[in-house]
Design a protein around this motif. Structure first.
Motif, short mmCIF file in Angstrom:
data_model
loop_
_atom_site.label_atom_id
_atom_site.label_comp_id
_atom_site.label_asym_id
_atom_site.label_seq_id
_atom_site.Cartn_x
_atom_site.Cartn_y
_atom_site.Cartn_z
N GLU A 135 0.82 -1.21 0.00
CA GLU A 135 0.00 0.00 0.00
C GLU A 135 0.86 1.26 0.00
O GLU A 135 0.53 2.25 -0.66
N ALA A 136 1.96 1.23 0.74
CA ALA A 136 2.84 2.40 0.79
C ALA A 136 3.45 2.68 -0.58
O ALA A 136 3.51 3.84 -1.03
N ILE A 137 3.87 1.63 -1.27
CA ILE A 137 4.44 1.81 -2.61
C ILE A 137 3.37 2.29 -3.58
O ILE A 137 3.62 3.17 -4.43
N ASP A 138 2.18 1.75 -3.47
CA ASP A 138 1.08 2.19 -4.33
C ASP A 138 0.79 3.68 -4.14
O ASP A 138 0.54 4.41 -5.11
N GLN B 114 6.10 -7.17 -11.10
CA GLN B 114 4.74 -7.20 -11.66
C GLN B 114 3.70 -7.09 -10.56
O GLN B 114 2.67 -6.42 -10.74
N GLU B 115 3.93 -7.77 -9.43
CA GLU B 115 3.00 -7.72 -8.31
C GLU B 115 2.80 -6.28 -7.82
O GLU B 115 1.70 -5.89 -7.43
N LEU B 116 3.86 -5.50 -7.86
CA LEU B 116 3.79 -4.10 -7.44
C LEU B 116 3.23 -3.18 -8.52
O LEU B 116 2.94 -2.01 -8.25
N GLY B 117 3.10 -3.70 -9.72
CA GLY B 117 2.59 -2.88 -10.82
C GLY B 117 3.58 -1.85 -11.31
O GLY B 117 3.18 -0.79 -11.82
N LEU B 118 4.87 -2.15 -11.22
CA LEU B 118 5.89 -1.19 -11.63
C LEU B 118 6.14 -1.28 -13.13
O LEU B 118 6.01 -2.34 -13.75
N ARG B 119 6.55 -0.15 -13.71
CA ARG B 119 6.87 -0.09 -15.12
C ARG B 119 8.29 0.41 -15.36
O ARG B 119 8.66 0.72 -16.50
N THR B 120 9.04 0.51 -14.32
CA THR B 120 10.40 1.03 -14.39
C THR B 120 11.39 -0.11 -14.62
O THR B 120 11.10 -1.28 -14.32
N PRO B 121 12.59 0.19 -15.12
CA PRO B 121 13.61 -0.84 -15.29
C PRO B 121 14.00 -1.47 -13.96
O PRO B 121 13.90 -0.85 -12.90
N MET B 122 14.44 -2.72 -14.02
CA MET B 122 14.88 -3.46 -12.83
C MET B 122 16.40 -3.53 -12.80
O MET B 122 17.03 -3.92 -13.79
N ILE B 123 16.98 -3.18 -11.66
CA ILE B 123 18.42 -3.35 -11.45
C ILE B 123 18.62 -4.71 -10.80
O ILE B 123 18.12 -4.97 -9.70
N CYS B 124 19.34 -5.59 -11.48
CA CYS B 124 19.54 -6.96 -11.00
C CYS B 124 21.02 -7.28 -10.83
O CYS B 124 21.88 -6.56 -11.33
N LEU B 125 21.29 -8.36 -10.10
CA LEU B 125 22.65 -8.88 -9.93
C LEU B 125 23.61 -7.79 -9.45
O LEU B 125 24.71 -7.63 -9.96
N ASN B 126 23.16 -7.03 -8.46
CA ASN B 126 23.99 -5.98 -7.84
C ASN B 126 24.45 -4.93 -8.84
O ASN B 126 25.53 -4.34 -8.67
N GLY B 127 23.66 -4.69 -9.85
CA GLY B 127 24.01 -3.66 -10.83
C GLY B 127 24.66 -4.17 -12.09
O GLY B 127 24.93 -3.40 -13.01
N ALA B 128 24.91 -5.47 -12.17
CA ALA B 128 25.54 -6.04 -13.37
C ALA B 128 24.59 -6.10 -14.55
O ALA B 128 25.01 -6.24 -15.69
N ALA B 129 23.27 -5.98 -14.26
CA ALA B 129 22.29 -6.00 -15.34
C ALA B 129 21.13 -5.06 -15.02
O ALA B 129 20.72 -4.94 -13.87
N ILE B 130 20.63 -4.40 -16.05
CA ILE B 130 19.41 -3.60 -15.97
C ILE B 130 18.45 -4.17 -17.00
O ILE B 130 18.82 -4.32 -18.17
N HIS B 131 17.23 -4.49 -16.56
CA HIS B 131 16.26 -5.13 -17.45
C HIS B 131 15.05 -4.24 -17.69
O HIS B 131 14.56 -3.56 -16.79
N ASP B 132 14.56 -4.28 -18.92
CA ASP B 132 13.36 -3.56 -19.31
C ASP B 132 12.14 -4.17 -18.62
O ASP B 132 12.01 -5.40 -18.51
N ALA B 133 11.22 -3.31 -18.16
CA ALA B 133 10.06 -3.79 -17.41
C ALA B 133 9.11 -4.60 -18.27
O ALA B 133 8.56 -5.61 -17.82
N LYS B 134 8.90 -4.18 -19.50
CA LYS B 134 7.90 -4.82 -20.35
C LYS B 134 8.40 -6.08 -21.02
O LYS B 134 7.76 -7.14 -20.95
N SER B 135 9.56 -6.01 -21.64
CA SER B 135 10.07 -7.15 -22.41
C SER B 135 10.98 -8.07 -21.62
O SER B 135 11.17 -9.22 -22.00
N GLY B 136 11.56 -7.55 -20.54
CA GLY B 136 12.55 -8.31 -19.79
C GLY B 136 13.93 -8.27 -20.42
O GLY B 136 14.90 -8.81 -19.87
N ARG B 137 14.04 -7.63 -21.55
CA ARG B 137 15.33 -7.55 -22.25
C ARG B 137 16.37 -6.83 -21.41
O ARG B 137 16.06 -5.86 -20.73
#
Length: 268
Positions: free
Chosen positions: A27-30, A55-78
Motif C-alpha cells: 500500500e505504501a508503494i502504491d 509485476q505484483e507491485l505494478g511497476l513499469r520502471t527498469p529493474m536493477i539486477c545482480l547488484n548492478g551487473a544487469a538492468i532489465h526492461d520492465a515490459k520485455s525483460g530484455r
C-alpha cells in the motif's frame, strides 16, 4: 529538494523472511506511485526472480539486477545494460574446488551451479526456470558471467580477498559475491538517473546489505533497515524499523507521503 524516485532493495527490505510483500509495504508503494514518485527495484537477484515481484507491485520502471551487473526492461525483460566480470577461470575453479562451498554463476544465458540447494529451489519455483547446468563447473560452457556467488556458510574475507584484484568483492555472512570492477547498484542507478533526468538529491535509496552501501552513501537520502548491520546503518542518513516490521512502509509513510503532499520534503 523534492523527492522524485525511490530505489528499493528486495531481500531484507521489501520482502519478509518468507519472501512475500506485506500489505502495508504494498500500500505504501502504491501511494508513492499515485503521488508521481518513480519506484525502482535494485537487487542482487537475477531477473527471473525479480520480475514476479515487480509485476505484483505494478511497476513499469527498469529493474536493477545482480547488484548492478544487469538492468532489465520492465515490459520485455530484455537486458538494457550488462557488465561482465572477467576472472582467471582456472584459478577460480581451483580455489573453489579446494574449499567446501557451493558456487553459483549468473550469466546472460541463465544460472549455472555446483549444487542445488533450498535457495535455488526457491528461485526455480518463483522464476519457473531451472539452472541451465548443475555439477562440476569446470566442465560447463557458460559464456559471459555477470556475477559469481560463493556460498561457504560463514564469513570468508580471507578467501574473497584472493579475487580483489580481478573483481569487486561483496562479503556476506555466508560467503561472498564477485562482480566486475566498479559495478554496483549505484553504478546502475546512475545510468537510470541519466535516462530519467533525475538528480541524485531527488533520490531515496533503501536497503540492508553490504551490496547496498554505495547507493545508501551516494543517493540524496540513504535509508538503512533496522535489520542491517551497524556498518550499513552508519552509512545511511536514516534508520527505519526491521523488515519484518514493515520498516520500508514506515519510512515512506513518515517522510515521503506526508511531505510530498505539501511539495516540501522533510528530508534534507
Amino acid at each position: 529538494m523534492k523527492i522524485r524516485a525511490m530505489f528499493i532493495d528486495m531481500d531484507g527490505t521489501l520482502l519478509t523472511a518468507s519472501n512475500g510483500i506485506s500489505r502495508r509495504n504494498m500500500e505504501a508503494i502504491d501511494q508513492l506511485l499515485s503521488k508521481g514518485i518513480q519506484v525502482f527495484l535494485a537487487t542482487g537477484r537475477h531477473y527471473e526472480v525479480t520480475s514476479p515481484y515487480h509485476q505484483e507491485l505494478g511497476l513499469r520502471t527498469p529493474m536493477i539486477c545482480l547488484n548492478g551487473a544487469a538492468i532489465h526492461d520492465a515490459k520485455s525483460g530484455r537486458a538494457l545494460q550488462t557488465r561482465t566480470v572477467q576472472l582467471n577461470e582456472e584459478r577460480f575453479h581451483h580455489l573453489t574446488a579446494s574449499n567446501t562451498c557451493n558456487v553459483l554463476i549468473h550469466t546472460e544465458n541463465g544460472l549455472y551451479c555446483k549444487e542445488i540447494n533450498e535457495e535455488i529451489e526457491y528461485w526455480t519455483n518463483v522464476g519457473k526456470i531451472p539452472p541451465r547446468y548443475v555439477g562440476d563447473l569446470r566442465e560447463a560452457n557458460y559464456g559471459d558471467v555477470l556475477k559469481y556467488s560463493v556460498r561457504t556458510g560463514s564469513p570468508s574475507h580471507d578467501f574473497s580477498a584472493l579475487f580483489k584484484n580481478e573483481a569487486d568483492v561483496i562479503n556476506w555472512n555466508d560467503g561472498f559475491e564477485l562482480v566486475a570492477q566498479n559495478v554496483s547498484k549505484w553504478s546502475a542507478i546512475k545510468s537510470i538517473l541519466h535516462d530519467y533526468r533525475l538528480h541524485p538529491k531527488e533520490v531515496v535509496a533503501i536497503g540492508d546489505g553490504p551490496n547496498d552501501l554505495e547507493m545508501l552513501k551516494f543517493a540524496g537520502t540513504g535509508v538503512a533497515m533496522g535489520n542491517a548491520s551497524e556498518h550499513v546503518q552508519a552509512t545511511a542518513d536514516f534508520v527505519t524499523s526491521h523488515h519484518e516490521q514493515d520498516g520500508l512502509a514506515e519510512f515512506i509513510e513518515r517522510y515521503l507521503l506526508t511531505s510530498h503532499s505539501s511539495h516540501e520534503s522533510r528530508i534534507s
